[in-house]
Design a protein around this motif. Structure first.
Motif, PDB file in Angstrom:
ATOM      1  N   THR A 219      37.027  53.206  60.216  1.00  0.00           N
ATOM      2  CA  THR A 219      37.849  52.655  61.300  1.00  0.00           C
ATOM      3  C   THR A 219      38.127  51.168  61.073  1.00  0.00           C
ATOM      4  O   THR A 219      39.254  50.697  61.270  1.00  0.00           O
ATOM      5  N   ALA A 220      37.112  50.424  60.627  1.00  0.00           N
ATOM      6  CA  ALA A 220      37.311  48.995  60.349  1.00  0.00           C
ATOM      7  C   ALA A 220      38.264  48.782  59.176  1.00  0.00           C
ATOM      8  O   ALA A 220      39.118  47.888  59.208  1.00  0.00           O
ATOM      9  N   VAL A 221      38.163  49.598  58.149  1.00  0.00           N
ATOM     10  CA  VAL A 221      39.062  49.474  56.999  1.00  0.00           C
ATOM     11  C   VAL A 221      40.492  49.793  57.398  1.00  0.00           C
ATOM     12  O   VAL A 221      41.450  49.100  57.016  1.00  0.00           O
ATOM     13  N   HIS A 222      40.676  50.849  58.193  1.00  0.00           N
ATOM     14  CA  HIS A 222      42.031  51.236  58.597  1.00  0.00           C
ATOM     15  C   HIS A 222      42.671  50.166  59.472  1.00  0.00           C
ATOM     16  O   HIS A 222      43.839  49.801  59.271  1.00  0.00           O
ATOM     17  N   ASP A 223      41.930  49.636  60.442  1.00  0.00           N
ATOM     18  CA  ASP A 223      42.514  48.675  61.369  1.00  0.00           C
ATOM     19  C   ASP A 223      42.769  47.320  60.725  1.00  0.00           C
ATOM     20  O   ASP A 223      43.701  46.619  61.132  1.00  0.00           O
ATOM     21  N   SER A 224      41.986  46.933  59.729  1.00  0.00           N
ATOM     22  CA  SER A 224      42.146  45.614  59.130  1.00  0.00           C
ATOM     23  C   SER A 224      43.087  45.588  57.935  1.00  0.00           C
ATOM     24  O   SER A 224      43.850  44.642  57.767  1.00  0.00           O
ATOM     25  N   LEU A 225      43.068  46.623  57.102  1.00  0.00           N
ATOM     26  CA  LEU A 225      43.834  46.599  55.854  1.00  0.00           C
ATOM     27  C   LEU A 225      44.811  47.750  55.714  1.00  0.00           C
ATOM     28  O   LEU A 225      45.963  47.547  55.334  1.00  0.00           O
ATOM     29  N   ALA A 226      44.376  48.969  56.004  1.00  0.00           N
ATOM     30  CA  ALA A 226      45.201  50.140  55.687  1.00  0.00           C
ATOM     31  C   ALA A 226      46.398  50.271  56.597  1.00  0.00           C
ATOM     32  O   ALA A 226      47.478  50.675  56.160  1.00  0.00           O
ATOM     33  N   GLN A 227      46.242  49.952  57.876  1.00  0.00           N
ATOM     34  CA  GLN A 227      47.358  50.156  58.802  1.00  0.00           C
ATOM     35  C   GLN A 227      48.583  49.309  58.463  1.00  0.00           C
ATOM     36  O   GLN A 227      49.697  49.825  58.445  1.00  0.00           O
ATOM     37  N   PRO A 228      48.440  48.010  58.145  1.00  0.00           N
ATOM     38  CA  PRO A 228      49.651  47.257  57.796  1.00  0.00           C
ATOM     39  C   PRO A 228      50.090  47.384  56.351  1.00  0.00           C
ATOM     40  O   PRO A 228      51.242  47.081  56.041  1.00  0.00           O
ATOM     41  N   ALA A 229      49.218  47.837  55.439  1.00  0.00           N
ATOM     42  CA  ALA A 229      49.544  47.773  54.012  1.00  0.00           C
ATOM     43  C   ALA A 229      49.624  49.125  53.349  1.00  0.00           C
ATOM     44  O   ALA A 229      50.513  49.352  52.522  1.00  0.00           O
TER      45      ALA A 229
END
Length: 486
Positions: A219-229
């Motif tokens: 969840t932390a990876v998706h919200d910080s990096l994966a969602q915008p990139a």
């Protein structure tokens, strides 16, 4: 069949039901079907699982493995023959030169079959496709009644197949909850990577510890990096695989436990703030140090080392020239950029030969004003000819070897090197590169033009801030402030 399909492929229940209803119906034989959606949305996975569950013979043709249209047609005939078996399929007539010959041979192969499903995966991205390929393939069902053709495409453009009435099934992108659900099905172990040596006194962890830590980490990876990139399932899975070893390094070193997720986030916050994990490279990254003081020193060192410009000398000089052209008035060009101007005339900006002694009130007002009026107005538009003239006056003979910051390196013959920056064509090519990078943008009504050098009389403006340009100028040892009026 649907229950097993939904169990093996999650978050695609509606698409499974629609596809199975259209392909397994005994009442009618569907001639064509289109599955469309963005990349990594389960289209190929769904059709593969469905064809494995039904009894009808089928063949899947991957267009990315075919180079030309002829290669695609011959590959299709070979796959159909292999799916039918050597006993049920007649021999092929060698080469297939055209679509007409392909239809004749396909009719001979399927004349005794009750039903056959032919799938073309990524047919809209076929290389060197003939203009009649996509309009001809949907009409195979008119000539071969027992054939069902399935097309897997990315985006259904209007009039793509030149045939109306083809059913379409949309595979939408996965939502945040669906991505986290799918990534939680395959957690990574709480063990050191195979390439690293295991630390001494390696602790043991239970499955409950992994079930607690892995969903919070994803969840932390998706919200910080994966969602915008990189908001796709394969990219999220790759990103988690890159960040997981450094994230669990404090746990393996017995500094924290898997239940202390908040402390792990604070300790590894640089992993979620930096975008280095998004860069693809064949060189494996170095493992970060577990010492916080060493991490802070490395972070400061990297910040100071990356402050300089990473552009080559010629684009760097063009960017500095564009910034000066955007933040100085054209009437001051002779005063600021002429090779015969003195340092005293440039620094004050007033154009007087002797410095004027201001009164106390004026002196206080000038010292308090740190940003000039033209700087407060932002970047102004400038013609290309003016920028090239400023570049020719400043950087044409500059080799970047000056160590002083007084801005008088132009008049020193030892610090000049003629012909090192290339000709006019090289300058324009590097200017086009800066436009493509978005560092310089077109201003005015001509901003919609696709060619950066098209049209005379167009104006441009720099698209970077003052702090960035000052760092770039500092990297090439250029005194930028001496050419800006106060």
């Amino acid at each position: 069949m649907l229950s097993s399909l939904n169990e093996s492929i999650k978050c695609r229940e509606l698409q499974h039901q629609q596809t199975a209803c259209l392909l397994t119906s005994d009442i009618f034989s569907l001639p064509n079907l289109v599955l469309h959606g963005t990349e990594a949305t389960g289209k190929s996975l769904t059709i593969n699982a469905l064809l494995s569950a039904i009894d009808s013979p089928s063949a899947i043709i991957r267009s990315k493995e075919c180079i030309t249209t002829r290669h695609l047609l011959e590959r299709t005939l070979t796959e159909v023959q292999d799916a039918l078996g050597e006993d049920n399929a007649p021999p092929l007539d060698g080469r297939c030169e055209s679509i007409s010959a392909f239809v004749v041979q396909l009719q001979r192969l399927l004349e005794v079959q009750k039903k056959f499903i032919l799938v073309f995966d990524n047919i809209d991205r076929q290389r060197e496709a003939a203009p009649t390929l996509l309009p001809a393939l949907p009409r195979l069902g008119e000539l071969i009644p027992n054939l069902t053709t399935v097309f897997i495409i990315t985006f259904p453009r209007p009039h793509l197949f030149h045939k109306p009435g083809i059913p379409h099934i949309h595979f939408p992108p996965y939502t945040r909850a669906e991505l986290l659900t799918l990534i939680s099905l395959s957690p990574l172990p709480l063990t050191p990577p195979p390439s690293a040596s295991p630390p001494p006194n390696l602790p043991t962890f239970t499955q409950a510890d992994l079930d607690y830590l892995w969903p919070r980490f994803t969840t932390a990876v998706h919200d910080s990096l994966a969602q915008p990139a990189s908001n796709t399932l394969p990219s999220l899975r790759t990103l988690c695989a890159r960040l997981w070893p450094p994230f669990i390094a404090p746990i393996l070193a017995n500094h924290y436990t898997p239940r202390e997720f908040s402390k792990l986030i604070v300790r590894n916050r640089h992993l979620f703030q930096s975008e280095d994990s998004l860069k693809h490279s064949i060189i494996p990254p170095k493992n970060p140090s577990t010492d916080p003081q060493q991490q802070n020193s490395l972070k400061k060192l990297s910040t100071t080392s990356t402050s300089a410009s990473t552009l080559p000398p010629l684009p760097t000089h063009l960017l500095l020239t564009a910034y000066l052209a955007s933040h100085t008035l054209q009437k001051h060009d002779t005063l600021l950029f002429s090779k015969y101007s003195t340092k005293r005339k440039r620094r004050g900006g007033g154009g007087t030969l002797a410095p004027r002694t201001p009164n106390k009130k004026t002196h206080v007002a000038n010292t308090n004003r740190k940003i000039s009026r033209i700087q407060m107005l932002g970047a102004q538009a400038f013609p290309l000819e003016r920028m090239l003239a400023i570049y020719s006056a400043l950087f044409r003979d500059y080799d970047g070897s000056s160590d002083d910051d007084d801005g008088d390196w132009r008049n020193d013959k030892k610090k000049r090197k003629r012909g090192n920056q290339g000709g006019e064509a090289e300058v324009l090519m590097q200017f086009t590169t800066l436009v493509g990078m978005g560092l310089i943008v077109r201003a005015g009504a001509a901003a919609a033009s696709t060619d950066p050098l098209e049209g005379g009389g167009g104006k441009w403006r720099v698209n970077v801030g003052r702090e960035y340009v000052r760092q770039v100028a500092r990297g090439v040892r250029f005194d930028l402030d001496s050419y800006l009026l106060e």
